[in-house]
Enzyme design. Structure first.
Site, PDB file in Angstrom:
ATOM      1  N   GLU A  46       5.674  81.363  11.320  1.00 14.61           N
ATOM      2  CA  GLU A  46       5.094  80.004  11.360  1.00 14.61           C
ATOM      3  C   GLU A  46       4.714  79.534  12.760  1.00 14.61           C
ATOM      4  O   GLU A  46       5.121  78.456  13.187  1.00 14.61           O
ATOM      5  CB  GLU A  46       6.057  79.000  10.710  1.00 14.61           C
TER       6      GLU A  46
ATOM      7  N   ASN B 229       4.480  86.410  10.071  1.00 14.59           N
ATOM      8  CA  ASN B 229       4.626  85.715   8.787  1.00 14.59           C
ATOM      9  C   ASN B 229       4.256  84.231   8.917  1.00 14.59           C
ATOM     10  O   ASN B 229       4.646  83.573   9.884  1.00 14.59           O
ATOM     11  CB  ASN B 229       6.106  85.833   8.354  1.00 14.59           C
TER      12      ASN B 229
ATOM     13  N   HIS C 248       3.948  79.831  -0.809  1.00  9.60           N
ATOM     14  CA  HIS C 248       4.622  78.756  -1.551  1.00  9.60           C
ATOM     15  C   HIS C 248       3.468  77.930  -2.124  1.00  9.60           C
ATOM     16  O   HIS C 248       2.970  77.011  -1.466  1.00  9.60           O
ATOM     17  CB  HIS C 248       5.483  77.907  -0.609  1.00  9.60           C
TER      18      HIS C 248
ATOM     19  N   GLU D 187       7.033  85.203   0.320  1.00  9.10           N
ATOM     20  CA  GLU D 187       7.958  84.142  -0.128  1.00  9.10           C
ATOM     21  C   GLU D 187       7.401  83.451  -1.371  1.00  9.10           C
ATOM     22  O   GLU D 187       7.495  82.233  -1.517  1.00  9.10           O
ATOM     23  CB  GLU D 187       8.172  83.109   0.998  1.00  9.10           C
TER      24      GLU D 187
ATOM     25  N   ASP E  72       6.461  81.532  -4.499  1.00  5.99           N
ATOM     26  CA  ASP E  72       6.948  80.663  -5.580  1.00  5.99           C
ATOM     27  C   ASP E  72       5.778  79.769  -5.982  1.00  5.99           C
ATOM     28  O   ASP E  72       4.870  79.543  -5.181  1.00  5.99           O
ATOM     29  CB  ASP E  72       8.226  79.864  -5.226  1.00  5.99           C
TER      30      ASP E  72
END
Ligand code: XIL
Length: 355
Positions: A162, A203, A239, A267, A269
């Protein structure tokens, strides 16, 4: 007890298969449907989950779903800076080593998350006083101590997490303030020195909704490649919301693949309650919509070159374990398993998308 239960299920499937056959007339009897499937055995690339160590140790259902369904694991929190390195001269390996041990016993790949991030930092770092050489030493020592500890056990690392704002501007993190813009490249060099075999990833999130951000990330990675900085992969958190469009999902995955690097959906979801409605209840129709999004993500990922498919990791296992409700401040059901670890429609959709 469990055995008897499975035999009863198997027998009923067998009877169902036979009666189906006889109703369609003659021929060989179709073998009974395979009922005890396992997600990773049905996938052409690695499929992982991030895991919570406390649940791994204290919830047998959770532990056995992880063991059975996935062939890659990531620590949800246990390898972050604050967890591993709580004070300047203390490293706490206990939880992360538990995970390594689990992975070795059960033949799972471990992806490391994350060496350097702007948050989840212990106060000894945020309060650290020193000149640029002292900061550089802090950064290098952390990276190399951690990578060396897990050398040969963790196959890949999110080296920096990030580092960009959604606008595409580099984040004004404590690391950038103390170490200058190019600290990211040095993180990759330090990690590579400590374990030349580890695959090193950058990432981040938001590739699917911010073209400016993904363009900035890709530009940085292409620049690293041109300069010979050891970077091997791009991690996209994903996400995402159930309303996310096909076009945005494809743009994110295909632009990442255009770098030629390995691509990790790191990650995943898919949230159902992005407008944070309090008291919303899950319905099967919502689960079906969500499944369609999971399938699209997997199908699009499956279409990139196989050599670039590092895998897809979901962020935790069951809906009750997800970080989303806490982060969003409202209920949600973003994962392929429900709170009892029963498979939701998303589970079959993931397998379907990879066909
Ligand atoms: C989250 C965890 O899921 C939470 O348990 C923790 O409190 C905060 O961090 N992006 C990342 C992950 O890279 O490390 C974050 O994980 C979720 C967003």
């Amino acid at each position: 007890m469990k055995k008897i239960f499975f035999s009863i299920i198997a027998i009923s499937f067998f009877i169902a298969a036979c009666s189906k056959k006889s109703s369609t007339g003659g021929g060989a009897v179709t073998p009974p449907t395979v009922i005890d499937t396992s997600m990773y055995t049905m996938m052409p690339f690695a499929v992982g989950a991030s895991v919570n160590i406390n649940l791994m140790q204290n919830n047998t259902k959770y532990n056995s779903v992880v063991k059975k369904e996935y062939n890659s694991i990531t620590a949800e929190n246990a390898m972050k800076f604050g967890a591993l390195h709580p004070s300047a001269n203390t490293y706490n390996w206990t939880d992360a080593d538990y995970l390594i041990n689990f992975a070795q016993l059960n033949n799972k790949r471990v992806h490391g998350h994350t060496l350097i991030w702007y948050t989840s930092l212990p106060s000894w770092v945020t309060n650290f006083v020193g000149d640029s050489a002292a900061w550089e030493n802090l950064l290098k020592t952390h990276i190399q101590t951690v990578v060396t500890h897990f050398k040969g056990k963790v196959v890949s690392w999110d080296v920096v997490n990030e580092d960009f704002e959604d606008t595409g501007v580099p984040r004004n993190s404590i690391w950038r303030q103390k170490l200058g813009n190019d600290y990211v490249a040095r993180c990759f060099q330090y990690a590579n020195q400590a374990d030349p075999d580890a695959l090193l990833f950058y990432n981040d999130y938001g590739h699917e909704y911010s073209a400016a951000k993904r363009t900035a990330i890709i530009a940085m990675l292409n620049d690293f490649k041109a300069r010979g900085i050891p970077v091997h992969g791009i991690g996209m958190q994903f996400h995402i919301t159930v309303g996310q469009s096909d076009a945005n999902i494809s743009a994110a995955i295909n632009t990442a693949a255009s770098t030629g690097l390995k691509v990790h959906i790191s990650e995943l979801d898919i949230r159902l309650n992005a407008s944070a409605v309090q008291g919303l209840a899950y319905t099967n129709a919502m689960g079906v919509q969500q499944a369609a999004r999971y399938k699209y993500v997997v199908k699009t990922y499956k279409a990139i070159p196989a050599s670039q498919q590092f895998g897809i990791t979901t962020w935790n296992v069951g809906d009750a374990d997800s970080w989303i409700p806490g982060w969003q401040g409202a209920p949600d059901w973003p994962l392929p398993f429900d709170a009892n670890y029963l498979r939701k429609p998303a589970y079959a959709a993931i397998i379907d998308g990879a066909k």
